[in-house]
Design an enzyme around this catalytic site. Structure first.
Site, PDB file in Angstrom:
ATOM      1  N   ASP A  53      29.685  34.379  20.457  1.00  0.00           N
ATOM      2  CA  ASP A  53      30.187  33.370  19.528  1.00  0.00           C
ATOM      3  C   ASP A  53      29.094  32.952  18.551  1.00  0.00           C
ATOM      4  OD1 ASP A  53      32.197  31.176  18.762  1.00  0.00           O
ATOM      5  OD2 ASP A  53      30.445  30.005  19.346  1.00  0.00           O
ATOM      6  N   GLU A 125      34.239  38.440  21.430  1.00  0.00           N
ATOM      7  CA  GLU A 125      32.991  37.671  21.447  1.00  0.00           C
ATOM      8  C   GLU A 125      32.025  38.229  22.487  1.00  0.00           C
ATOM      9  OE1 GLU A 125      34.469  33.228  20.040  1.00  0.00           O
ATOM     10  OE2 GLU A 125      34.309  33.682  22.175  1.00  0.00           O
TER      11      GLU A 125
END
Length: 244
Positions: A53, A125
């Site tokens: 992320d 992610e």
């Protein structure tokens, strides 16, 4: 397992030095809740999600900053939010069918479970986090940027003309038009600020600006952001907190 990993490496065009990182990226937490003994020698992918992320946000921010030198902070922030939204990342993951590589519990591995947006976004992610750890920032950037290059024009179109885009989506989805209203006018005559609201599937979104047109666009943009984030479903919009 090694055949699956090799297949995935071919799909993404990256050969890992440490394949355990790639494997870990697809280890869903639900598997360990169901089979806790696996924790003796395996790890879930949540730490890689966390890292990925951050890498995604950094790469996206620098790419937008370098690619669009004439755009202001607010515009770049809107574009970044659209690129790294759950829906956006899920679309990236779907290009490689990442859901098929996930290690899930029996409860999670139900019909449609591997195509859930949240799962796909989390896998993307985690994969980015694994690429970063194994190959470094430049390889991670080379993996991410082509996705953004392919999507940015559509995002710019939505951002530059949000009222038209919202109208098109409302007509296609609900066979009705967005309902706009003036909520408030404030400030002195020479520095007037307008607040407009748009009602979408029973939810109200507000936006402000120095003109009614600008406020209307801001309200439409906010509705689109909520709609895109939740997959453009009425149920999701109904659940969206009005402050968003």
């Amino acid at each position: 397992m090694s055949d699956r990993l090799a297949e995935l490496e071919r799909a993404i065009g990256i050969t890992f030095r440490d394949r355990t990182l790639l494997q870990t990226a697809f280890m869903h937490r639900s598997l360990f809740n169901e089979q806790p003994h696996l924790l003796n020698h395996l790890t879930d992918n949540e730490r890689l999600e966390f890292l990925g992320d951050s890498v995604l946000h950094f790469v996206t921010t620098t790419w937008l900053f370098e690619t669009f030198p004439d755009q202001d902070e607010a515009t770049l922030t809107n574009w970044r939010a659209a690129l790294v939204s759950t829906k956006g990342l899920a679309e990236c993951a779907a290009q490689f069918n990442l859901g098929q590589y996930a290690y899930l519990s029996r409860g999670e591995d139900n019909p449609g479970g591997r195509s859930r947006q949240k799962l796909l976004a989390d896998l993307f992610e985690a994969l980015v986090g694994a690429i970063y750890l194994d190959q470094g920032l430049e390889t991670a950037r080379a993996f991410i940027v082509p996705f953004w290059q392919a999507r940015i024009e559509q995002i710019i179109h939505i951002d530059l003309d949000p009222t038209t885009r919202l109208q098109e989506l409302m007509q296609a989805r609900f066979k009705q038009l967005p309902d706009y209203s003036i909520e408030e006018e404030r400030g002195p005559e020479h520095q007037r600020e307008y607040v407009m609201a748009v009602t979408v599937a029973g939810r109200k979104f507000t936006g402000s600006g120095s003109s009614k047109k600008e406020a209307k666009r801001a309200a439409a943009r906010k509705a689109l952001a909520a709609w895109d984030k939740h997959g453009f479903t009425a149920t999701a919009i109904d659940a969206q907190d009005e402050r968003n």
